[in-house]
Design an enzyme around this catalytic site. Structure first.
Site, PDB file in Angstrom:
ATOM      1  N   ASP A 186     -41.710  18.369 -15.717  1.00 19.55           N
ATOM      2  CA  ASP A 186     -40.981  17.652 -16.867  1.00 19.55           C
ATOM      3  C   ASP A 186     -41.013  16.302 -17.224  1.00 19.55           C
ATOM      4  O   ASP A 186     -41.079  15.834 -18.180  1.00 19.55           O
ATOM      5  CB  ASP A 186     -39.440  18.102 -16.784  1.00 19.55           C
ATOM      6  CG  ASP A 186     -38.873  17.142 -15.732  1.00 19.55           C
ATOM      7  OD1 ASP A 186     -37.514  16.333 -16.555  1.00 19.55           O
ATOM      8  OD2 ASP A 186     -38.973  17.171 -14.801  1.00 19.55           O
ATOM      9  N   ASP A 246     -41.667  13.812 -11.949  1.00 19.81           N
ATOM     10  CA  ASP A 246     -41.409  14.545 -10.518  1.00 19.81           C
ATOM     11  C   ASP A 246     -42.229  15.905 -10.652  1.00 19.81           C
ATOM     12  O   ASP A 246     -43.090  16.154 -11.668  1.00 19.81           O
ATOM     13  CB  ASP A 246     -39.974  14.923 -10.401  1.00 19.81           C
ATOM     14  CG  ASP A 246     -39.334  15.333 -11.695  1.00 19.81           C
ATOM     15  OD1 ASP A 246     -40.075  16.129 -12.087  1.00 19.81           O
ATOM     16  OD2 ASP A 246     -38.054  15.026 -11.657  1.00 19.81           O
ATOM     17  N   TYR A 256     -30.099  18.056 -15.424  1.00 16.48           N
ATOM     18  CA  TYR A 256     -30.211  18.584 -16.765  1.00 16.48           C
ATOM     19  C   TYR A 256     -29.121  19.363 -16.816  1.00 16.48           C
ATOM     20  O   TYR A 256     -29.172  20.573 -17.305  1.00 16.48           O
ATOM     21  CB  TYR A 256     -31.497  19.214 -16.982  1.00 16.48           C
ATOM     22  CG  TYR A 256     -32.761  18.268 -17.104  1.00 16.48           C
ATOM     23  CD1 TYR A 256     -32.936  17.512 -18.355  1.00 16.48           C
ATOM     24  CD2 TYR A 256     -33.749  18.259 -16.224  1.00 16.48           C
ATOM     25  CE1 TYR A 256     -33.983  16.657 -18.581  1.00 16.48           C
ATOM     26  CE2 TYR A 256     -34.913  17.304 -16.154  1.00 16.48           C
ATOM     27  CZ  TYR A 256     -34.907  16.606 -17.354  1.00 16.48           C
ATOM     28  OH  TYR A 256     -35.868  15.710 -17.379  1.00 16.48           O
ATOM     29  N   GLU A 293     -39.915   6.028 -16.655  1.00 16.11           N
ATOM     30  CA  GLU A 293     -40.471   7.240 -16.586  1.00 16.11           C
ATOM     31  C   GLU A 293     -40.521   7.867 -17.684  1.00 16.11           C
ATOM     32  O   GLU A 293     -39.528   8.028 -18.572  1.00 16.11           O
ATOM     33  CB  GLU A 293     -39.387   7.719 -15.655  1.00 16.11           C
ATOM     34  CG  GLU A 293     -39.724   9.268 -15.283  1.00 16.11           C
ATOM     35  CD  GLU A 293     -38.561   9.768 -14.206  1.00 16.11           C
ATOM     36  OE1 GLU A 293     -39.160  11.053 -13.777  1.00 16.11           O
ATOM     37  OE2 GLU A 293     -37.727   9.634 -14.051  1.00 16.11           O
TER      38      GLU A 293
END
Length: 485
Positions: free
Chosen positions: A77, A80, A229, A468
């Protein structure tokens, strides 16, 4: 001290004058190409022969084996190596929406097949994850153990535990978003591969029924997802899924679901992987504009709520979205550009919907024409691509100045094709994360988190709030860039 402050204000004034009066000239076609390349760098699984991002290799080839299910594929996603189903499904919905609205533009730039490939890499996985009508695998790996290591995906030694929702452990938000993704993708594939489109639609319908009949937020069933999430509710995903299923099928049952909604969302402040109310509102507003539903009652609520958000983005609402001094729509400190990109997409599609009907929006601050929305979208894209006080592109690989220390495991470690020696869990931190050199691999097309509310940005691997990228951030821009290119 005062004189340096005055000089700084003068510089900012000059920037605003030169950048707000005329749009910078960017190669939107190049940005579009890179935006789709990014998804190839995020691929998990066995890479195909036509893989263009050559510094990546095969990874996660045993995913699902602990549950006796083939769950190889899909996308990592962000920076990572976890496969989080909730944001992955939203990414696919937005890639599909981009392709549905701007397919001819993508085709004109020879990018339609790449867009469909990006969607299919996700939908193939989501179809596998939907192993039975009321079973959906929602995560592979877990954030805590993954974040303790800094390894490229090809070397992963972290647990690849499989997590699912089912009738006893529901997640209406996860099932609803996956239904939306597959329904939207079925429209994108309808003219290219009708058999595949039909398969996607069958799964979408089953998942919608599963979500509708088994309420609850998915992190109550997949606890490990909560920290990364967490979903704030499931009503939005059900409306969003119903809107996409109606668009895909034209069946009354989905329209009835939308029309009987007790909660149409109200005025929202963001459109994101967690909050899809604006997406549903915009899709229903399109039906109102086209005269397919009445322009009163619940239907007009959806439309007026969608327009409240748009008015606030264009600074003509009752509660306007904050803007940085350099002109960027600024929503939240963590990965702000994901919210900017969805807002830009909404402005772009809504300008198209209004144009088609020669309509405008009556905002509290005045009338907004379709061109005003297109201009807003272009100004935000230009900011992202480099027309900002830093003179930096926040799309990696675009232009001459862009983030080089992106917080991304695969990009920050030498390619396995160049050095096959395994990188250990902690060794990755010592050798790669903590060094101050540019990443050895350029993550073309990734949109980083972006600057703070004062336009300040720090390009540092340890600054994951700003540096990120995530798949949800680039997907909405695919369609917008196709329109601009």
């Amino acid at each position: 001290m005062a004189s340096s402050k005055v000089f700084g204000l003068l510089c900012l004034s000059m920037f605003l004058l030169t950048h707000n009066s005329v749009f910078a000239s960017f190669d939107y076609g190049d940005a579009l190409t890179k935006s789709l390349l990014y998804y190839e760098a995020q691929r998990s699984g066995k890479l195909p022969p036509n893989q263009r991002v050559q510094w990546r290799g095969d990874s996660g080839l045993k995913d699902g084996s602990d549950a006796g299910v083939d769950l190889v594929g899909g996308y990592y996603d962000a920076g990572d190596n976890v496969k989080f189903g909730f944001p992955m499904a939203f990414t696919i919905t937005m890639l599909s929406w981009s392709t549905i609205e701007f397919g001819s533009k993508l085709d004109a730039k020879s990018e339609l097949s790449n867009a469909l490939d990006a969607i299919k890499w996700g939908t193939d996985y989501l179809v596998k994850a939907h192993a039975a009508p009321n079973v959906l695998y929602g995560e592979i790996g877990d954030g805590d153990s993954d974040h303790e290591c800094w390894q490229r995906p090809e070397d992963m030694t972290t647990p690849r535990t499989t997590f699912k929702i089912d009738e006893q452990h529901p997640g209406a938000d996860l099932a609803g978003e996956t239904a939306a993704a597959l329904a939207a993708a079925s429209i994108a594939f309808k003219d290219k591969d009708s058999k595949y489109a039909s398969e996607l639609l069958t799964h979408a319908k089953e998942l919608f029924e599963f979500a509708r009949d088994h309420s609850g937020v998915y992190q109550n069933s997949i606890n490990v997802a909560g920290k990364f999430y967490s979903s704030s509710g499931y009503e939005d995903e059900l409306l969003w899924a119903a809107a996409w299923l109606h668009r895909a099928t034209d069946e009354k049952t989905y329209l009835d679901y939308l029309g009987q909604a007790g909660n149409t969302g109200g005025a929202r402040t963001v459109f994101s992987w967690d909050d899809k109310f604006i997406g549903a509102q915009v899709l229903v507003a399109k039906l109102v504009l086209e005269g397919k539903v009445e322009s009163s009652g619940t239907w007009s609520q959806y439309k007026s709520q969608a327009e409240q958000f748009i008015c606030s983005c264009i600074q003509k609402g009752n509660s306007n979205v904050k803007k940085t001094p350099g002109g960027l729509l600024w929503f939240l400190p963590w990965n702000n550009l994901q919210y900017t990109s969805t807002a830009v997409f909404v402005a772009t599609v809504y300008s198209e919907y209004l144009n088609a009907k020669h309509a405008a929006i009556q905002c509290p601050g005045g009338i907004v024409q379709p061109k005003d929305l297109a201009d807003l979208a272009q100004s935000q894209v230009d900011y992202i691509l480099g027309s900002n006080p830093s003179g930096m592109s926040f799309m990696v690989g675009f232009g001459t100045k862009y983030p080089t220390q992106v917080h991304h495991r695969a990009a920050s470690i030498v390619s396995i094709k160049k050095d096959a020696a395994p990188v250990s869990c902690k060794g990755g931190f010592d050798s790669w994360f903590n060094n101050n050199s540019p990443n050895p691999n350029v993550l073309d097309g990734a949109i980083v988190g972006g600057p703070d509310e004062n336009d300040a940005y720090t390009d540092s691997r340890s600054n994951y709030q700003m540096d990120e990228p995530a798949t949800v951030s680039t997907a909405p821009l695919v369609g917008v860039l196709a329109k601009l290119a």
